[in-house]
Design a protein around this motif. Structure first.
Motif, PDB file in Angstrom:
ATOM      1  N   THR A 351       0.852  -1.191   0.000  1.00 48.77           N
ATOM      2  CA  THR A 351       0.000   0.000   0.000  1.00 48.77           C
ATOM      3  C   THR A 351       0.885   1.237   0.000  1.00 48.77           C
ATOM      4  N   LEU A 352       0.527   2.190  -0.850  1.00 49.31           N
ATOM      5  CA  LEU A 352       1.277   3.440  -0.940  1.00 49.31           C
ATOM      6  C   LEU A 352       0.454   4.576  -0.352  1.00 49.31           C
ATOM      7  N   TYR A 353       1.025   5.286   0.608  1.00 45.11           N
ATOM      8  CA  TYR A 353       0.411   6.491   1.169  1.00 45.11           C
ATOM      9  C   TYR A 353       1.151   7.684   0.593  1.00 45.11           C
ATOM     10  N   VAL A 354       0.427   8.599  -0.012  1.00 45.17           N
ATOM     11  CA  VAL A 354       1.070   9.729  -0.681  1.00 45.17           C
ATOM     12  C   VAL A 354       0.237  10.987  -0.444  1.00 45.17           C
ATOM     13  N   THR A 355       0.915  12.097  -0.242  1.00 48.45           N
ATOM     14  CA  THR A 355       0.208  13.333   0.097  1.00 48.45           C
ATOM     15  C   THR A 355      -0.511  13.944  -1.095  1.00 48.45           C
ATOM     16  N   THR A 356      -0.169  13.518  -2.306  1.00 45.52           N
ATOM     17  CA  THR A 356      -0.809  14.015  -3.525  1.00 45.52           C
ATOM     18  C   THR A 356      -1.215  12.843  -4.413  1.00 45.52           C
ATOM     19  N   TYR A 357      -2.364  12.959  -5.044  1.00 49.17           N
ATOM     20  CA  TYR A 357      -2.816  11.933  -5.985  1.00 49.17           C
ATOM     21  C   TYR A 357      -1.728  11.699  -7.041  1.00 49.17           C
ATOM     22  N   PRO A 358      -1.341  10.460  -7.305  1.00 43.65           N
ATOM     23  CA  PRO A 358      -0.231  10.194  -8.236  1.00 43.65           C
ATOM     24  C   PRO A 358      -0.509  10.697  -9.653  1.00 43.65           C
ATOM     25  N   CYS A 359       0.534  11.215 -10.273  1.00 43.06           N
ATOM     26  CA  CYS A 359       0.424  11.612 -11.668  1.00 43.06           C
ATOM     27  C   CYS A 359       0.368  10.362 -12.542  1.00 43.06           C
ATOM     28  N   HIS A 360       0.060  10.530 -13.811  1.00 40.22           N
ATOM     29  CA  HIS A 360      -0.063   9.374 -14.698  1.00 40.22           C
ATOM     30  C   HIS A 360       1.279   8.684 -14.938  1.00 40.22           C
ATOM     31  N   ASN A 361       2.380   9.427 -14.841  1.00 38.21           N
ATOM     32  CA  ASN A 361       3.689   8.786 -14.975  1.00 38.21           C
ATOM     33  C   ASN A 361       3.952   7.829 -13.817  1.00 38.21           C
ATOM     34  N   CYS A 362       3.634   8.273 -12.612  1.00 38.97           N
ATOM     35  CA  CYS A 362       3.817   7.406 -11.441  1.00 38.97           C
ATOM     36  C   CYS A 362       2.812   6.255 -11.455  1.00 38.97           C
ATOM     37  N   ALA A 363       1.596   6.525 -11.950  1.00 38.24           N
ATOM     38  CA  ALA A 363       0.541   5.499 -11.922  1.00 38.24           C
ATOM     39  C   ALA A 363       0.963   4.245 -12.681  1.00 38.24           C
ATOM     40  N   PRO A 379      -5.874  16.125  -4.165  1.00 35.86           N
ATOM     41  CA  PRO A 379      -6.159  15.787  -5.562  1.00 35.86           C
ATOM     42  C   PRO A 379      -5.113  16.419  -6.480  1.00 35.86           C
ATOM     43  N   TYR A 380      -4.914  15.829  -7.630  1.00 33.60           N
ATOM     44  CA  TYR A 380      -3.954  16.368  -8.595  1.00 33.60           C
ATOM     45  C   TYR A 380      -4.642  16.456  -9.946  1.00 33.60           C
ATOM     46  N   PRO A 381      -5.186  17.617 -10.284  1.00 28.56           N
ATOM     47  CA  PRO A 381      -6.017  17.725 -11.493  1.00 28.56           C
ATOM     48  C   PRO A 381      -5.276  17.423 -12.784  1.00 28.56           C
ATOM     49  N   LYS A 382      -3.937  17.533 -12.793  1.00 30.23           N
ATOM     50  CA  LYS A 382      -3.187  17.264 -14.012  1.00 30.23           C
ATOM     51  C   LYS A 382      -3.046  15.768 -14.281  1.00 30.23           C
ATOM     52  N   SER A 383      -3.338  14.948 -13.286  1.00 34.50           N
ATOM     53  CA  SER A 383      -3.144  13.507 -13.443  1.00 34.50           C
ATOM     54  C   SER A 383      -4.164  12.910 -14.406  1.00 34.50           C
ATOM     55  N   LYS A 384      -3.675  12.091 -15.321  1.00 35.77           N
ATOM     56  CA  LYS A 384      -4.536  11.362 -16.248  1.00 35.77           C
ATOM     57  C   LYS A 384      -4.533   9.868 -15.906  1.00 35.77           C
ATOM     58  N   ALA A 385      -4.252   9.550 -14.643  1.00 36.78           N
ATOM     59  CA  ALA A 385      -4.073   8.154 -14.240  1.00 36.78           C
ATOM     60  C   ALA A 385      -5.287   7.300 -14.583  1.00 36.78           C
ATOM     61  N   LEU A 386      -6.460   7.734 -14.184  1.00 42.47           N
ATOM     62  CA  LEU A 386      -7.659   6.936 -14.433  1.00 42.47           C
ATOM     63  C   LEU A 386      -8.026   6.931 -15.919  1.00 42.47           C
ATOM     64  N   GLU A 387      -7.805   8.049 -16.572  1.00 42.22           N
ATOM     65  CA  GLU A 387      -8.145   8.147 -17.996  1.00 42.22           C
ATOM     66  C   GLU A 387      -7.281   7.216 -18.838  1.00 42.22           C
ATOM     67  N   LEU A 388      -6.007   7.113 -18.496  1.00 39.10           N
ATOM     68  CA  LEU A 388      -5.079   6.306 -19.282  1.00 39.10           C
ATOM     69  C   LEU A 388      -5.035   4.849 -18.871  1.00 39.10           C
ATOM     70  N   HIS A 389      -5.448   4.561 -17.623  1.00 38.31           N
ATOM     71  CA  HIS A 389      -5.327   3.195 -17.113  1.00 38.31           C
ATOM     72  C   HIS A 389      -6.647   2.692 -16.537  1.00 38.31           C
ATOM     73  N   ASP A 390      -7.750   3.037 -17.194  1.00 38.06           N
ATOM     74  CA  ASP A 390      -9.055   2.690 -16.652  1.00 38.06           C
ATOM     75  C   ASP A 390      -9.271   1.183 -16.578  1.00 38.06           C
ATOM     76  N   LYS A 391      -8.491   0.402 -17.318  1.00 38.37           N
ATOM     77  CA  LYS A 391      -8.631  -1.052 -17.243  1.00 38.37           C
ATOM     78  C   LYS A 391      -7.724  -1.648 -16.169  1.00 38.37           C
ATOM     79  N   ASP A 392      -6.863  -0.799 -15.597  1.00 43.51           N
ATOM     80  CA  ASP A 392      -5.922  -1.284 -14.595  1.00 43.51           C
ATOM     81  C   ASP A 392      -6.158  -0.674 -13.216  1.00 43.51           C
ATOM     82  N   VAL A 393      -6.612   0.575 -13.179  1.00 48.36           N
ATOM     83  CA  VAL A 393      -6.749   1.323 -11.933  1.00 48.36           C
ATOM     84  C   VAL A 393      -8.212   1.678 -11.730  1.00 48.36           C
ATOM     85  N   ILE A 394      -8.697   1.507 -10.527  1.00 45.89           N
ATOM     86  CA  ILE A 394     -10.089   1.863 -10.228  1.00 45.89           C
ATOM     87  C   ILE A 394     -10.147   2.614  -8.918  1.00 45.89           C
TER      88      ILE A 394
END
Length: 482
Positions: A351-363, A379-394
């Motif tokens: 489990t990763l605890y982080v003070t900011t929502y991970p960016c898509h590079n980290c995701a 929250p990190y509005p610049k992150s595209k983590a869910l958009e780019l990895h919707d089949k991997d991250v929920i």
């Protein structure tokens, strides 16, 4: 006869307390206020409510349309944005100060009061209340999923799903207008985060009040402690933009790595103060900002439409300003993962605890590292983590165990936030009085709500002048109701 110690005076001083709520649109206010009032009665405190949206029409030229739930929300947001633009970004917080200051003239001196400001929508409102009331102001963030809030707006206010989502998006961040609704930025400033959606966590609210009133045996949950470790790790960062911290916990519950966002050094790890320090602060510039500006200038020259400065300024309003890959710093999440690689520790099911929502590079690296869960605060509005990895991250609601698909769970941090950790949990190092967990006999100290005093007490003489001065500056803008 000896004088009483300051600590003993504080432990018996039942002074007023000041609470703020930051809640996204669609969170049930009535249920929260009813529960808070019931809880405060156990402490012998009266609840005084200050709904800052009720102050909107106290100002010249402001009208809120009450014809429907949809119009009420729309015109209230318009009014708030106008006032923050025309008067000040903390205007509604100041209106609350004025109301409290006027209330004090007729208060019951024998009844301690808890003041509740609902609902703060801009970081400057929080800054003003903290300026006036200091450590005696406590900000509560109420969390509910977007689906829960859409349902609430539809069922209780008669707002359609489409309109509800539009209001929610605007409330989260009024794009391009720093004077507008900025609930997302305000929410991360909370001292405690409490679930208040379809199934409100009343026990979490009760526990928070016990912390405020000095129950000596309360300790952090595992999530609270680990998020504090992440926060503390981030404080070592010397990055020019912001500090981010991370803590990585194994599937067995052991803290196996921490990380911060900073420039890597030869041999592994990050630079630290010393003779070989070569961070951005030493070089005195942000490489990512410099390269991003160079790209915009190149685009402007190729377009050949007007001056470079004019076109570059327009490009700053596009997603080109979100470019991050030219920075020298390793992100906090990556440093935690790399620390495990250097020491041979597995990250599978961690489990990763982080003070900011991970960016898509980290995701993408989080997924590849086999992590099971990510807990974040900001929250990190610049992150595209869910958009780019919707089949991997929920992203799933808190308190659930995922959908059994093996996807990585991204969850908001709930419970006490790291910024007030010492005040709420340290028995001797916070700003409040010293807690005593046992008597001389060795027995646990008895604690009862009815006789408990706020851990951080306030002297009215310390803040009333500032309260009055800040509130008084609003008078030229308000309607004359005499």
């Amino acid at each position: 006869m000896s004088l009483e110690s300051a600590d003993k005076i504080a432990r018996s001083s039942r002074t007023d307390i000041f609470l703020g709520v930051v809640a996204p649109v669609g969170v049930r206010r009535d249920a929260f206020e009813a529960k808070l009032q019931a809880c405060l009665e156990r402490y012998g405190y009266k609840l005084e409510l200050w709904h800052i949206s009720d102050f909107l029409e106290d100002f010249k030229g402001i009208r809120v349309d009450e014809s429907s739930g949809n119009e009420r929300l729309r015109t209230a947001m318009n009014a708030g944005t106008k006032l923050r633009t025309d008067v000040s970004e903390d205007v509604l917080a100041r209106a609350g100060l004025l109301a409290v200051n006027q209330w004090r003239e007729t208060r019951d001196p024998d009844k301690p009061t808890a003041h509740l400001f609902w609902s703060l929508k801009h970081p400057e409102e929080v800054a003003t209340l903290r300026l006036v009331y200091g450590g005696g102001f406590h900000l509560i963030g109420l969390y509910a999923t977007e689906e829960e809030r859409v349902t609430e707006l539809r069922n209780r206010r008669g707002i359609s799903n489409v309109e509800a989502r539009d209001h929610i998006a605007r409330d989260r961040d009024e794009s391009g207008n720093g004077h507008g609704q900025r609930t997302r930025d305000t929410f991360q400033l909370a001292d405690v985060f409490i679930p208040w959606g379809g199934h409100p966590d009343e026990a979490a609210l009760e526990r928070f009040l016990e912390l405020l009133f000095g129950r000596p045996t309360l300790t952090p949950t595992e999530d609270e402690h680990r998020m504090f470790l992440a926060y503390a790790s981030g404080l070592r960062s010397g990055e020019l933009s912001r500090q981010v911290g991370a803590a990585l916990v194994s599937a067995q519950g052991d803290v196996i790595a921490v990380g911060a966002n900073d420039v890597p050094r030869r041999g592994g790890g990050l630079y630290a103060p010393g003779a070989d320090d070569d961070r951005d602060a030493v070089r005195r510039f942000d490489s990512n900002a410099r390269v991003r500006r160079e790209i915009m200038n190149d685009v402007a020259k190729q377009l050949d439409v007007g001056s470079v400065d004019d076109v570059s300024e327009k490009l700053e309003q596009t997603r080109l300003r979100e470019i991050t890959e030219y920075g020298r710093a390793v992100h906090a999440e990556m440093e935690a993962l790399l620390s495990c690689a250097r020491s041979g520790r597995t990250t599978r099911n961690a489990t990763l605890y982080v003070t900011t929502y991970p960016c898509h590079n980290c995701a993408r690296h989080i997924i590849a590292a086999g992590l099971d869960r990510v807990v974040y605060v900001e929250p990190y509005p610049k992150s595209k983590a869910l958009e780019l990895h919707d089949k991997d991250v929920i992203e799933v609601p808190p308190g659930t165990s995922g959908d059994g698909s093996g996807k990585v769970r991204f969850e908001p941090h709930l419970g006490v936030g790291p910024r007030r950790f010492f005040d709420y949990f340290s028995i001797s190092l916070g700003d409040g009085y010293v807690l005593k967990r046992k008597e001389e006999s060795g027995n646990v100290t008895e604690w009862e709500p009815s006789g408990a005093a706020p851990r951080i007490s306030l002297s009215e003489e310390a803040f009333t002048e500032t309260e009055k001065n800040l509130a008084g500056e609003l008078l030229p803008y308000r309607l004359d109701k005499t």
